[in-house]
Design an enzyme around this catalytic site. Structure first.
Site, PDB file in Angstrom:
ATOM      1  N   TYR A   1     -22.999  13.752  -9.511  1.00 13.84           N
ATOM      2  CA  TYR A   1     -21.817  14.451  -8.992  1.00 13.84           C
ATOM      3  C   TYR A   1     -20.648  14.238  -9.960  1.00 13.84           C
ATOM      4  O   TYR A   1     -19.619  13.646  -9.643  1.00 13.84           O
ATOM      5  CB  TYR A   1     -21.470  14.070  -7.551  1.00 13.84           C
ATOM      6  CG  TYR A   1     -20.989  15.323  -6.845  1.00 13.84           C
ATOM      7  CD1 TYR A   1     -21.892  16.275  -6.407  1.00 13.84           C
ATOM      8  CD2 TYR A   1     -19.633  15.600  -6.733  1.00 13.84           C
ATOM      9  CE1 TYR A   1     -21.460  17.466  -5.863  1.00 13.84           C
ATOM     10  CE2 TYR A   1     -19.196  16.792  -6.183  1.00 13.84           C
ATOM     11  CZ  TYR A   1     -20.120  17.718  -5.754  1.00 13.84           C
ATOM     12  OH  TYR A   1     -19.689  18.898  -5.224  1.00 13.84           O
ATOM     13  N   LEU A   2     -20.873  14.761 -11.149  1.00 12.77           N
ATOM     14  CA  LEU A   2     -20.047  14.397 -12.297  1.00 12.77           C
ATOM     15  C   LEU A   2     -18.663  15.025 -12.261  1.00 12.77           C
ATOM     16  O   LEU A   2     -18.465  16.106 -11.713  1.00 12.77           O
ATOM     17  CB  LEU A   2     -20.760  14.823 -13.587  1.00 12.77           C
ATOM     18  CG  LEU A   2     -22.177  14.261 -13.753  1.00 12.77           C
ATOM     19  CD1 LEU A   2     -22.798  14.785 -15.034  1.00 12.77           C
ATOM     20  CD2 LEU A   2     -22.171  12.742 -13.749  1.00 12.77           C
ATOM     21  N   HIS A   3     -17.735  14.318 -12.869  1.00 15.79           N
ATOM     22  CA  HIS A   3     -16.369  14.819 -13.036  1.00 15.79           C
ATOM     23  C   HIS A   3     -15.933  14.520 -14.474  1.00 15.79           C
ATOM     24  O   HIS A   3     -16.725  13.988 -15.280  1.00 15.79           O
ATOM     25  CB  HIS A   3     -15.421  14.191 -12.003  1.00 15.79           C
ATOM     26  CG  HIS A   3     -15.515  12.700 -11.927  1.00 15.79           C
ATOM     27  ND1 HIS A   3     -15.164  11.884 -12.973  1.00 15.79           N
ATOM     28  CD2 HIS A   3     -15.937  11.869 -10.936  1.00 15.79           C
ATOM     29  CE1 HIS A   3     -15.336  10.630 -12.625  1.00 15.79           C
ATOM     30  NE2 HIS A   3     -15.820  10.588 -11.395  1.00 15.79           N
TER      31      HIS A   3
ATOM     32  N   GLN B   1     -16.565  -3.937 -12.268  1.00 18.42           N
ATOM     33  CA  GLN B   1     -17.927  -3.599 -12.705  1.00 18.42           C
ATOM     34  C   GLN B   1     -18.036  -3.712 -14.224  1.00 18.42           C
ATOM     35  O   GLN B   1     -19.006  -4.246 -14.755  1.00 18.42           O
ATOM     36  CB  GLN B   1     -18.271  -2.173 -12.256  1.00 18.42           C
ATOM     37  CG  GLN B   1     -19.548  -1.622 -12.875  1.00 18.42           C
ATOM     38  CD  GLN B   1     -19.933  -0.261 -12.325  1.00 18.42           C
ATOM     39  OE1 GLN B   1     -20.434  -0.169 -11.218  1.00 18.42           O
ATOM     40  NE2 GLN B   1     -19.723   0.802 -13.092  1.00 18.42           N
TER      41      GLN B   1
ATOM     42  N   MET C   1     -24.228   8.055 -11.470  1.00 15.48           N
ATOM     43  CA  MET C   1     -24.920   8.355 -10.211  1.00 15.48           C
ATOM     44  C   MET C   1     -24.747   9.843  -9.876  1.00 15.48           C
ATOM     45  O   MET C   1     -24.952  10.252  -8.738  1.00 15.48           O
ATOM     46  CB  MET C   1     -24.388   7.482  -9.079  1.00 15.48           C
ATOM     47  CG  MET C   1     -24.679   5.997  -9.304  1.00 15.48           C
ATOM     48  SD  MET C   1     -24.804   5.033  -7.790  1.00 15.48           S
ATOM     49  CE  MET C   1     -23.238   5.338  -7.037  1.00 15.48           C
TER      50      MET C   1
ATOM     51  N   SER D   1     -12.966  10.278  -8.852  1.00 18.34           N
ATOM     52  CA  SER D   1     -14.137   9.615  -8.279  1.00 18.34           C
ATOM     53  C   SER D   1     -14.940  10.689  -7.572  1.00 18.34           C
ATOM     54  O   SER D   1     -14.350  11.599  -6.965  1.00 18.34           O
ATOM     55  CB  SER D   1     -13.679   8.556  -7.255  1.00 18.34           C
ATOM     56  OG  SER D   1     -14.743   8.257  -6.367  1.00 18.34           O
TER      57      SER D   1
ATOM     58  N   LYS E   1     -12.238   2.665 -14.715  1.00 15.24           N
ATOM     59  CA  LYS E   1     -11.805   2.764 -13.326  1.00 15.24           C
ATOM     60  C   LYS E   1     -12.452   1.659 -12.486  1.00 15.24           C
ATOM     61  O   LYS E   1     -11.814   1.070 -11.624  1.00 15.24           O
ATOM     62  CB  LYS E   1     -12.144   4.124 -12.747  1.00 15.24           C
ATOM     63  CG  LYS E   1     -11.708   4.218 -11.313  1.00 15.24           C
ATOM     64  CD  LYS E   1     -11.975   5.576 -10.774  1.00 15.24           C
ATOM     65  CE  LYS E   1     -12.084   5.530  -9.288  1.00 15.24           C
ATOM     66  NZ  LYS E   1     -13.216   4.772  -8.808  1.00 15.24           N
TER      67      LYS E   1
ATOM     68  N   HIS F   1     -16.727  11.103 -16.120  1.00 13.23           N
ATOM     69  CA  HIS F   1     -18.065  10.963 -16.715  1.00 13.23           C
ATOM     70  C   HIS F   1     -18.148  11.726 -18.042  1.00 13.23           C
ATOM     71  O   HIS F   1     -18.705  11.235 -19.021  1.00 13.23           O
ATOM     72  CB  HIS F   1     -19.125  11.551 -15.783  1.00 13.23           C
ATOM     73  CG  HIS F   1     -19.221  10.912 -14.442  1.00 13.23           C
ATOM     74  ND1 HIS F   1     -18.816  11.542 -13.291  1.00 13.23           N
ATOM     75  CD2 HIS F   1     -19.700   9.699 -14.062  1.00 13.23           C
ATOM     76  CE1 HIS F   1     -19.037  10.752 -12.257  1.00 13.23           C
ATOM     77  NE2 HIS F   1     -19.566   9.627 -12.694  1.00 13.23           N
TER      78      HIS F   1
ATOM     79  N   VAL G   1      -9.646   8.686 -16.058  1.00  9.97           N
ATOM     80  CA  VAL G   1      -9.199  10.089 -16.065  1.00  9.97           C
ATOM     81  C   VAL G   1      -8.657  10.409 -14.671  1.00  9.97           C
ATOM     82  O   VAL G   1      -9.262  10.031 -13.649  1.00  9.97           O
ATOM     83  CB  VAL G   1     -10.348  11.043 -16.442  1.00  9.97           C
ATOM     84  CG1 VAL G   1      -9.847  12.482 -16.483  1.00  9.97           C
ATOM     85  CG2 VAL G   1     -10.945  10.654 -17.796  1.00  9.97           C
TER      86      VAL G   1
END
Ligand code: PAF
Length: 298
Positions: free
Chosen positions: A26-28, A147, A24, A179, A143, A31, A170
């Site tokens: 707003y990557l970190h 899901q 979705m 997140s 995480k 991802h 991570v």
């Protein structure tokens, strides 16, 4: 890397083994670790970026969910993806869907019980992405353990010919699991939130030392979070890794899941516990050496 907005374009660009990472945005680094795993194992790597309205309940943060398309595109490209699929809401839902996907059982407790409709929204969009992209391998973070269990079950039940790959959590250097919503936390909430991973690490040590009681493992985590005034525990549950049903005793692959609220921000975390060569082995994930890119200019 090509950026496209329709399923037809995504399919035309896929060749060989197609790896897929749904996001979705707003990557970190969580991802990006999925993209890296797909890059290692697949010929074409496709990342989707779609803030799915169907999985947000009334009063949740759909409108304020962090978005930065330019930043995400740069990160996905640097991570080595071939295709970024960024559909509009109209491409994904040309009209309000009359067909939705519900995965019973796995979604009954924990997040499913607290966020009515959330998992139907996730299952529906993931099913549409699988059908439209036709990936051979699909990568999800551990995480969101419930899901992940739901997606595995849905893919099996609906015979999607994609292999579901779960990748380790991570964490920030201080232990907080990554997140996109972490950017909502102020300094005090951020300090309080560390109690979650502290509790999970203590429970992981207890497993290594021989603890098998679900109640005791849950107590260890809960007492860590409850000791912190700025955070409210929702649940700490030892659950079956595949069915997400609560377990009284660690006698099969499991995850120890926590949900807590720091102000208006809901935080989820867990430890996966697997049986490897006769031993119960907790996996707390990996820690970054430096603060996440969530807080840096890209
Ligand atoms: O985990 C997420 O980011 C979302 O639930 C997913 C799988 C991309 C579906 O919108």
């Amino acid at each position: 890397m090509r950026t496209v907005a329709t399923f037809a374009e995504v399919r035309a660009l896929g060749s060989g083994i197609v790896g897929f990472v749904p996001t979705m945005g707003y990557l970190h680094e969580g991802h990006l670790s999925l993209v890296a795993a797909a890059r290692r194992e697949c010929d074409t790597v496709t990342v989707s970026l779609f803030v799915n309205p169907l999985q947000f309940g009334p009063g949740e943060d759909l409108d304020s969910y962090p978005r930065d398309f330019g930043r995400d595109r740069l990160l996905v490209e640097r991570a080595g993806a071939d295709v970024l699929f960024a559909p509009s809401v109209e491409e994904m839902y040309p009209s309000a869907p009359l067909t939705t996907v519900t995965v019973a059982g796995v979604t009954a407790g924990m997040e499913g019980a607290r966020r009515p409709g959330h998992f139907d929204g996730v299952a529906t969009v993931v099913a549409k992405l699988f059908a439209g992209i036709e990936p051979d391998r699909s990568y999800f973070g551990r995480k969101d353990a419930q899901q992940l269990a739901m997606v595995r079950r849905m893919a099996a039940d609906l015979s999607f010919p994609t292999r579901i790959v779960g990748e380790p959590i991570v964490r920030e250097p201080d232990g907080l699991s990554l997140s996109s919503r972490n950017i909502y936390l102020d300094d005090a909430q951020r300090t309080a939130a560390r109690s979650i991973s502290r509790g999970l690490f203590a429970a992981a040590e207890a497993v290594t030392a021989g603890e098998r009681s679900g109640r005791e493992l849950e107590r260890i985590v809960a007492s860590s979070v409850r000791a912190e005034p700025g955070i409210e525990l929702d649940y700490a549950v030892l659950a079956d890794r595949d069915t997400a049903e609560p377990l009284g005793c660690l006698d099969r692959p499991a995850f120890l899941a926590v949900a807590a609220a720091a102000g208006a921000t809901r935080l989820l975390d867990n430890v996966h516990i697997d049986r490897i060569e006769g031993e119960w082995v907790p996996d707390v994930g990996v820690r970054l050496d430096t603060r996440s890119i969530l807080y840096k200019e890209t």
